[in-house]
Write a protein that holds these residues in place. Structure first.
Motif, PDB file in Angstrom:
ATOM      1  N   ASP A 195       0.815  -1.213   0.000  1.00 53.56           N
ATOM      2  CA  ASP A 195       0.000   0.000   0.000  1.00 53.56           C
ATOM      3  C   ASP A 195       0.850   1.266   0.000  1.00 53.56           C
ATOM      4  N   VAL A 196       2.160   1.098   0.206  1.00 51.19           N
ATOM      5  CA  VAL A 196       3.066   2.248   0.231  1.00 51.19           C
ATOM      6  C   VAL A 196       4.013   2.235  -0.967  1.00 51.19           C
ATOM      7  N   TRP A 197       4.657   1.091  -1.220  1.00 48.20           N
ATOM      8  CA  TRP A 197       5.634   0.996  -2.298  1.00 48.20           C
ATOM      9  C   TRP A 197       5.190   0.126  -3.469  1.00 48.20           C
ATOM     10  N   GLY A 198       4.063  -0.570  -3.316  1.00 48.59           N
ATOM     11  CA  GLY A 198       3.523  -1.312  -4.453  1.00 48.59           C
ATOM     12  C   GLY A 198       3.841  -2.788  -4.481  1.00 48.59           C
ATOM     13  N   ASN A 199       5.019  -3.203  -4.000  1.00 53.12           N
ATOM     14  CA  ASN A 199       5.416  -4.610  -4.045  1.00 53.12           C
ATOM     15  C   ASN A 199       5.231  -5.260  -2.681  1.00 53.12           C
ATOM     16  N   ALA A 200       4.523  -6.380  -2.666  1.00 51.34           N
ATOM     17  CA  ALA A 200       4.260  -7.066  -1.397  1.00 51.34           C
ATOM     18  C   ALA A 200       5.504  -7.794  -0.906  1.00 51.34           C
ATOM     19  N   LEU A 201       5.727  -7.749   0.412  1.00 54.30           N
ATOM     20  CA  LEU A 201       6.771  -8.524   1.072  1.00 54.30           C
ATOM     21  C   LEU A 201       6.141  -9.197   2.281  1.00 54.30           C
ATOM     22  N   PRO A 202       6.408 -10.483   2.493  1.00 58.71           N
ATOM     23  CA  PRO A 202       5.697 -11.222   3.545  1.00 58.71           C
ATOM     24  C   PRO A 202       6.005 -10.761   4.954  1.00 58.71           C
ATOM     25  N   TYR A 203       7.124 -10.092   5.167  1.00 53.12           N
ATOM     26  CA  TYR A 203       7.503  -9.694   6.524  1.00 53.12           C
ATOM     27  C   TYR A 203       7.164  -8.247   6.845  1.00 53.12           C
ATOM     28  N   LEU A 204       6.810  -7.438   5.850  1.00 50.59           N
ATOM     29  CA  LEU A 204       6.419  -6.048   6.105  1.00 50.59           C
ATOM     30  C   LEU A 204       4.902  -5.954   6.044  1.00 50.59           C
TER      31      LEU A 204
END
Length: 381
Positions: free
Chosen positions: A237-246
């Motif tokens: 929702d901030v940078w566009g790319n999903a990361l499982p730990y953020l």
């Protein structure tokens, strides 16, 4: 051409006389030495000249490692860009190394640093790079990113997050021939050299030495921010790319005054930022994250419309955060009332502070803000 300045005169505005002498002795006596990973931190980038020096006699070497001579202790010289390389005092070379003797410090720009200095020509002039042990780098970063008087558990959490971030960036920049990191908070971590060090930062860094956060055996992007205003965000929702730990989690920084802010823009101020819009008539928050941060902000003018998305909302308008509401006052000004300070991802520093004060330890703090991660020791090769 030679320029020489006595470094003592650079501190003439400091009220306590000769503070730099006592700080050199204090740091040399208190800080333990540890062998770790070397980081290349760009202190000055793309400048025509940069001031360099050493607190002890500085050994000057060229690109082959050949010793050219010495710089006297406590004197500063300008390294200047010249055709084909760098000029420093009476020498000219493709690049220069400056290495302090003994337990000395190097001087770059306007601050003292541990390690050694590389001055190298780049496309836009000179870049001065501090080559420094990662533990010694963190002594300073920790004091720049957090108040050294904060609870040790918060400082330890910050030390591990900062180490992880630095090594993540180092890996990402592995093909960069000049540097791994910079020293500014807009893109990297705050690194001010020895002035940010203290016994509390030594303790937190040393007691977490070699510890990083990993996910599936890979070092994570362990970003952090000052405060979220009650809830962190999902990275997509901030940078566009999903990361499982953020992932978004409840935060504990609602009592912090710095997390509450108001910013007012006149229509002419917005028009000056986006002249292609003409006279700005409206600012509309169109899309929100699940936690009420603005994902899409539409700015309407009589000549066109500008759409800002995700982190661009914060950076383009120089806002503290993207969690805000917009109203238009009777005077025509746009009033943005917000919560949070920073991008809202990963660890909230004020949240870590409050959790530590409640007795939560540094591992629990990290486990709360970075989901599914492991604490992994690293070994320098």
């Amino acid at each position: 051409m030679k320029f020489q300045l006595y470094l003592g005169s650079l501190f003439s505005q400091i009220k306590v006389r000769h503070w730099w002498v006592s700080i050199f002795l204090w740091i040399a006596l208190v800080a333990p030495a540890q062998a770790s990973v070397i980081l290349r931190v760009a202190i000055e980038r793309g400048v025509n000249q940069v001031k360099v020096g050493s607190s002890t006699t500085g050994i000057v070497k060229d690109s082959t490692g050949r010793t050219l001579g010495q710089l006297p202790a406590m004197s500063a010289y300008y390294a200047q860009a010249v055709p084909g390389g760098v000029a420093l005092d009476k020498w000219q070379s493709g690049l220069f190394w400056i290495e302090p003797t003994g337990k000395g410090f190097v001087y770059i720009g306007d601050r003292w640093y541990r390690g050694r200095t590389l001055v190298v020509p780049t496309e836009k002039g000179l870049t001065a790079v501090n080559w420094v042990d990662d533990q010694e780098y963190l002594y300073s970063v920790l004091g720049g990113e957090m108040n050294a008087s904060w609870p040790q558990e918060a400082l330890k959490a910050q030390a591990i997050a900062a180490r992880t971030y630095a090594l993540y960036e180092r890996e990402k920049q592995r093909n960069n021939p000049v540097y791994d990191l910079g020293n500014t908070p807009d893109r990297w971590q705050i690194y001010k050299g020895v002035i940010s060090e203290s016994p509390a930062t030594y303790k937190a860094v040393d007691e977490t030495a070699g510890q990083v956060l990993t996910y599936n055996n890979k070092i994570i992007l362990s970003v952090f921010h000052a405060c979220s205003g009650g809830h962190t965000e999902n990275v997509e929702d901030v940078w566009g790319n999903a990361l499982p730990y953020l992932r978004a989690v409840q935060d504990y920084d609602q009592n912090i005054s710095a997390c509450n802010w108001v910013k007012t823009f006149s229509p002419s101020e917005i028009s000056a930022k986006f002249p292609e819009l003409g006279n700005v008539t409206a600012m509309i928050a169109e899309t929100f994250s699940p936690f009420r941060s603005v994902k899409v902000l539409k700015i309407v003018g009589n000549k066109g419309t500008k759409v800002l998305q995700r982190e661009q909302v914060r950076t383009a308008l120089k806002l503290k955060s993207t969690r805000f509401s917009v109203t238009k006052g009777a005077d025509g000004n746009f009033v943005l009332q917000g919560l949070g300070f920073g991008h809202g991802l990963g660890m909230s520093q004020w949240g870590a502070y409050n959790l530590a004060r409640q007795g939560v330890n540094h591992l629990q703090i990290l486990g709360h803000y970075y989901k599914g991660v492991a604490l992994t020791p690293i070994q320098a090769k």
